[in-house]
Enzyme design. Structure first.
Site, PDB file in Angstrom:
ATOM      1  N   ARG A  28       0.868  -1.172   0.000  1.00  0.00           N
ATOM      2  CA  ARG A  28       0.000   0.000   0.000  1.00  0.00           C
ATOM      3  C   ARG A  28       0.906   1.223   0.000  1.00  0.00           C
ATOM      4  O   ARG A  28       1.661   1.458   0.945  1.00  0.00           O
ATOM      5  CB  ARG A  28      -0.913   0.011   1.211  1.00  0.00           C
ATOM      6  CG  ARG A  28      -1.882   1.186   1.178  1.00  0.00           C
ATOM      7  CD  ARG A  28      -2.971   1.055   2.216  1.00  0.00           C
ATOM      8  NE  ARG A  28      -3.869   2.172   2.159  1.00  0.00           N
ATOM      9  CZ  ARG A  28      -3.792   3.236   2.977  1.00  0.00           C
ATOM     10  NH1 ARG A  28      -2.879   3.276   3.916  1.00  0.00           N
ATOM     11  NH2 ARG A  28      -4.655   4.226   2.854  1.00  0.00           N
ATOM     12  N   GLY A  29       0.850   1.960  -1.079  1.00  0.00           N
ATOM     13  CA  GLY A  29       1.749   3.086  -1.295  1.00  0.00           C
ATOM     14  C   GLY A  29       1.906   4.054  -0.134  1.00  0.00           C
ATOM     15  O   GLY A  29       3.031   4.332   0.280  1.00  0.00           O
ATOM     16  N   PRO A  30       0.811   4.579   0.410  1.00  0.00           N
ATOM     17  CA  PRO A  30       0.976   5.551   1.493  1.00  0.00           C
ATOM     18  C   PRO A  30       1.684   4.987   2.729  1.00  0.00           C
ATOM     19  O   PRO A  30       2.272   5.739   3.498  1.00  0.00           O
ATOM     20  CB  PRO A  30      -0.466   5.944   1.852  1.00  0.00           C
ATOM     21  CG  PRO A  30      -1.271   5.626   0.642  1.00  0.00           C
ATOM     22  CD  PRO A  30      -0.600   4.445   0.002  1.00  0.00           C
ATOM     23  N   ASP A  31       1.660   3.683   2.895  1.00  0.00           N
ATOM     24  CA  ASP A  31       2.272   3.067   4.081  1.00  0.00           C
ATOM     25  C   ASP A  31       3.771   2.840   3.926  1.00  0.00           C
ATOM     26  O   ASP A  31       4.528   3.021   4.885  1.00  0.00           O
ATOM     27  CB  ASP A  31       1.610   1.719   4.398  1.00  0.00           C
ATOM     28  CG  ASP A  31       0.148   1.848   4.783  1.00  0.00           C
ATOM     29  OD1 ASP A  31      -0.328   2.972   5.008  1.00  0.00           O
ATOM     30  OD2 ASP A  31      -0.515   0.802   4.849  1.00  0.00           O
ATOM     31  N   THR A  32       4.212   2.376   2.750  1.00  0.00           N
ATOM     32  CA  THR A  32       5.607   1.921   2.649  1.00  0.00           C
ATOM     33  C   THR A  32       6.369   2.370   1.404  1.00  0.00           C
ATOM     34  O   THR A  32       7.569   2.128   1.317  1.00  0.00           O
ATOM     35  CB  THR A  32       5.673   0.378   2.689  1.00  0.00           C
ATOM     36  OG1 THR A  32       5.095  -0.150   1.492  1.00  0.00           O
ATOM     37  CG2 THR A  32       4.988  -0.196   3.908  1.00  0.00           C
ATOM     38  N   ARG A  33       5.715   3.005   0.444  1.00  0.00           N
ATOM     39  CA  ARG A  33       6.364   3.301  -0.842  1.00  0.00           C
ATOM     40  C   ARG A  33       7.659   4.093  -0.688  1.00  0.00           C
ATOM     41  O   ARG A  33       8.691   3.736  -1.250  1.00  0.00           O
ATOM     42  CB  ARG A  33       5.432   4.063  -1.775  1.00  0.00           C
ATOM     43  CG  ARG A  33       6.086   4.383  -3.119  1.00  0.00           C
ATOM     44  CD  ARG A  33       5.234   5.263  -4.025  1.00  0.00           C
ATOM     45  NE  ARG A  33       3.918   4.746  -4.236  1.00  0.00           N
ATOM     46  CZ  ARG A  33       3.593   3.803  -5.127  1.00  0.00           C
ATOM     47  NH1 ARG A  33       4.516   3.275  -5.890  1.00  0.00           N
ATOM     48  NH2 ARG A  33       2.358   3.402  -5.253  1.00  0.00           N
ATOM     49  N   GLY A  61      -0.901   5.835 -19.889  1.00  0.00           N
ATOM     50  CA  GLY A  61      -1.849   5.558 -20.960  1.00  0.00           C
ATOM     51  C   GLY A  61      -2.360   4.126 -20.966  1.00  0.00           C
ATOM     52  O   GLY A  61      -3.306   3.814 -21.664  1.00  0.00           O
ATOM     53  N   GLU A  95      -4.677  -7.994  -5.801  1.00  0.00           N
ATOM     54  CA  GLU A  95      -3.353  -8.533  -6.129  1.00  0.00           C
ATOM     55  C   GLU A  95      -3.069  -9.791  -5.329  1.00  0.00           C
ATOM     56  O   GLU A  95      -2.636 -10.802  -5.881  1.00  0.00           O
ATOM     57  CB  GLU A  95      -2.257  -7.496  -5.822  1.00  0.00           C
ATOM     58  CG  GLU A  95      -2.245  -6.312  -6.745  1.00  0.00           C
ATOM     59  CD  GLU A  95      -1.294  -5.216  -6.290  1.00  0.00           C
ATOM     60  OE1 GLU A  95      -1.268  -4.168  -6.944  1.00  0.00           O
ATOM     61  OE2 GLU A  95      -0.571  -5.394  -5.273  1.00  0.00           O
TER      62      GLU A  95
END
Length: 191
Positions: A28-33, A61, A95
Site C-alpha cells: 500500500r503506497g501511502p504506508d511503505t512506498r 496511458g 493482487e
C-alpha cells in the site's frame, strides 16, 4: 545497474522473456512506498533481480487493471508487504488473491514471500480487528463473495513463514529477501 544488459542476459538463455519478472512487490503506497518498499526495490535491482514495482513498471496511458494481473502472472516470487493499511486497499487485496491463485496453479514455479511490515501474522490471519474491519467495509462495495475470497487469500498467506520487520529490522529483512530471491532463482534453474 544497466537494466538493458540485465534483460538481455536473462533472455539469451531462452528461460524467460524481457516481460517476465522474478519479483512482484505488492504494497500500500501511502504506508511503505517512500521508505521500506523503495529500499527493497533498489536492493533487488542492485542484485540484478528483475522487479515489478508499480511506480516504475506501469506505463502512462495503459489501463492499470489490465497490467497488474499480467505482471503477477509473469512473476515468479510474490512479495506482499503487509502494513497497517494494506487491507484498506482493494487493489492490494485483488493482487493478493491473484497471487494465491497463480501459486496454486503453478506451485513448483511460483512462491509467496510475505513481509509483515508493521503488523503481525495474526493480524493478517484475521485474528485481530485491524484487517477484519477493513474487510467488512469492502463487503459493502464488493459483496460477500469477494470479501470471502480476500479473507481466504489473507489467511492462506499469513500461514506462510515470512519476515517480521519488528523482529529483524530493515537491514535484516532486506538482506534476507534478496538472498531468498537469489536462492530461489538458483533452485528453479536446476534440472
Amino acid at each position: 545497474m544497466d537494466r538493458g544488459k540485465s534483460l538481455e542476459s536473462r533472455t539469451s538463455g531462452g528461460e524467460s522473456s524481457a516481460n517476465d519478472y522474478e519479483v512482484f512487490l505488492s504494497f500500500r503506497g501511502p504506508d511503505t512506498r517512500q521508505g521500506f518498499t523503495d529500499c527493497l526495490y533498489h536492493e533487488m535491482l542492485e542484485a540484478n533481480i528483475h522487479v515489478f514495482f508499480d511506480e516504475e513498471e506501469l506505463h502512462v496511458g495503459k489501463e492499470i487493471a489490465g497490467e497488474l494481473p499480467t505482471a503477477i502472472e509473469k512473476s515468479k516470487i510474490y512479495v506482499p508487504i503487509f502494513s497497517k493499511g494494506y487491507a484498506l486497499s482493494p487493489w492490494c487485496l485483488h493482487e493478493l488473491a491473484h497471487m494465491v491463485e497463480c501459486t496454486k496453479s503453478k506451485p513448483s514455479e511460483k512462491v509467496i514471500m510475505p513481509i509483515f511490515y508493521d503488523v503481525k501474522p495474526r493480524d493478517v490471519r484475521l485474528m485481530s480487528p485491524r484487517y477484519v474491519c477493513a474487510l467488512k467495509e469492502h463487503e459493502k462495495k464488493f459483496g460477500c463473495q469477494t470479501r470471502l475470497k480476500w479473507e481466504d487469500a489473507l489467511k492462506s498467506v499469513a500461514q506462510i513463514k515470512g519476515w517480521e520487520l519488528k523482529k529483524q529490522g530493515y537491514v535484516g529483512v532486506l538482506k534476507c529477501s534478496v538472498t531468498f530471491v537469489l536462492e530461489f532463482q538458483c533452485i528453479s534453474k536446476l534440472p
